[in-house]
Write an enzyme that holds these catalytic residues in place. Structure first.
Site: not given
Length: 321
Positions: A63, A69
């Site tokens: 997640h 990123g």
């Protein structure tokens, strides 16, 4: 048979040379030589009392990395004036933050402002996977922590449990990951659980038909109805017999080939022509699955990373400096 520790890094360097240009194996060798040992020891202690931490950390890492990123943006706490990714719907059940805090505290005591929170998540996830029976793989480090954490990003980007196979492959493909990566990462469901709200419709009223999903094993549907009759119910995503919800293995793939997938996407990858062949390969070969999972995890851990002078090294993983 253990995975050779050099095989995965060499392959990933070939695939993602730019993303990994400033990440380095053993990045903290001089600045904090005991960093990885500290992480390993604390993860081992937590795993001894709570083996489900493997699933928790793997989900946290996923997640975090797929939303702007691998920058530890998921770890930021909301304030009275600013929300954060933690408040996003898909992150409501993400857990394990207190272990990251414990690791960060230990590292700050020995090496102040040296080890990033994003590297802690990456290393802790790797160690928990191995403790759960998964692959033993090395990861490059040198990530830095981001300055942005918006719930809207997580709500917009993270895939729902009812995503289609086409949507799933597009989601991973947009990040440079292929079908072997996508199916391998879904294989992390071998140690996962899901709340009834994510799947009960498949056992009771699939797509408004008033009947269970015909692709679900009827005996499993019956068990799930019983499970979800209790408020707050949940089920292990790996329903193979014997059930191994904290053991990292390939039994999950055999299960979904027998129509025993809990989440709709888990069942779909077993039958869709684009993914069913990969599911078959992983179901037949545990070592292949573990090797490909390691490859996919290293690739995921390199997504849109901040390195060099970008970002920061947080002193507290829950707040920007």
């Amino acid at each position: 048979m253990k995975i050779a520790k050099f095989s995965v890094p060499l392959l990933i360097l070939f695939i993602f040379p730019v993303a990994l240009a400033q990440l380095k194996f053993g990045f903290y060798k001089e600045s904090c030589p005991n960093a990885e040992t500290i992480v390993q020891n604390l993860v081992r202690q937590r795993f001894a009392s709570d083996p489900s931490i493997t699933a928790a950390l793997t989900r946290m890492h996923f997640h975090d990395c797929f939303v702007q990123g691998c920058d530890a943006s998921l770890l930021i706490d909301p304030t009275t004036s600013q929300s954060s990714e933690k408040t996003a719907g898909p992150n409501g059940s993400v857990r394990g933050f207190e272990l990251i805090d414990e690791i960060k505290t230990a590292l700050e005591a020995q090496c102040p402002s040296k080890v990033s929170c994003s590297d802690i998540v990456t290393l802790a996830t790797r160690d928990s996977v191995f403790l759960g029976g998964g692959p033993n793989y090395t990861v490059p480090t040198g990530r830095r922590d981001g300055f942005v954490s918006n719930p809207e990003d997580a709500n917009r980007i993270l895939p729902p449990p009812f995503i289609s196979v086409e949507g799933l492959l597009s989601f991973f493909g947009n990040k440079g990951m292929n079908v072997f990566d996508a199916v391998a990462l879904l294989g992390a469901h071998t140690v996962g659980v899901a709340s009834c709200g994510n799947f009960i419709d498949r056992a009771t009223n699939f797509q408004g038909t008033g009947l269970p999903d015909p692709s679900m094993d009827p005996f499993l549907a019956g068990r799930l109805r019983d499970t979800c009759a209790v408020p707050g119910g949940f089920a292990a995503l790996d329903q193979s017999m014997p059930v191994t919800p904290v053991s990292f293995d390939n039994l999950f793939f055999g299960q979904i080939r027998e129509r025993k997938g809990i989440l709709l996407i888990d069942q779909l990858i077993a039958t869709d022509p684009a993914t069913s062949g990969v599911v078959f390969q992983y179901a037949a070969n545990n070592e292949l699955f573990k090797r490909q999972f390691a490859i996919a995890m290293v690739k995921m851990g390199a997504l849109d990373v901040l390195t060099g002078t970008a970002g920061e090294i947080r002193r507290n993983c829950r707040a920007f400096n």
